[in-house]
Design a protein around this motif. Structure first.
Motif: not given
Length: 130
Positions: A41-42, A46-48, A82-84
């Protein structure tokens, strides 16, 4: 980890009930997966809240996961992967050691005649993106 710290840690773990040992191991496993999610995410900034929207859950649930208040289930981890575009690999310490030694043998760094152990890769925990 120094030997004395490892010995103290082992003694502490051995004093725990079986159920507490299982709960502790589950917490560590969850944090290992979530540490990799957090790192990705970093990397992609992307944030939570964005992650929550992508996997169809609430931002508060994601926050609870990263705080350790709740543990992710396999479906949540699958959605995150999957999303990341993360492809989690599961490996035992023994298999990890074998793979490292095989690679070192390929490059002539290790001849296989002596015992050699490689430190486990470090997984950083924590979250900077909320």
């Amino acid at each position: 980890m120094t030997d004395s710290i490892k010995n103290e840690w082992d003694a502490l773990i051995n004093e725990m009930s079986y159920e507490d040992q299982v709960a502790s191991k589950a917490d560590v496993l969850a944090l290992q997966y979530l540490g990799l999610v957090d790192k990705k995410m970093e990397e992609i900034n992307m944030n939570k809240k964005e992650l929550a929207d992508k996997i169809g859950t609430s931002a508060s649930f994601i926050t609870q996961l990263f705080r350790g208040d709740r543990k992710p289930n396999w479906n949540i981890l699958a959605k995150m992967s999957m999303e990341l575009s993360l492809d989690f690999k599961v490996m035992t310490d023994e298999l990890f050691q074998e793979k490292v030694q095989e690679e070192l043998k390929k490059y002539g760094v290790f001849d296989g005649r002596s015992e050699m152990r490689v430190a486990e890769p470090k997984v950083e925990y924590g979250s900077k993106s909320e």
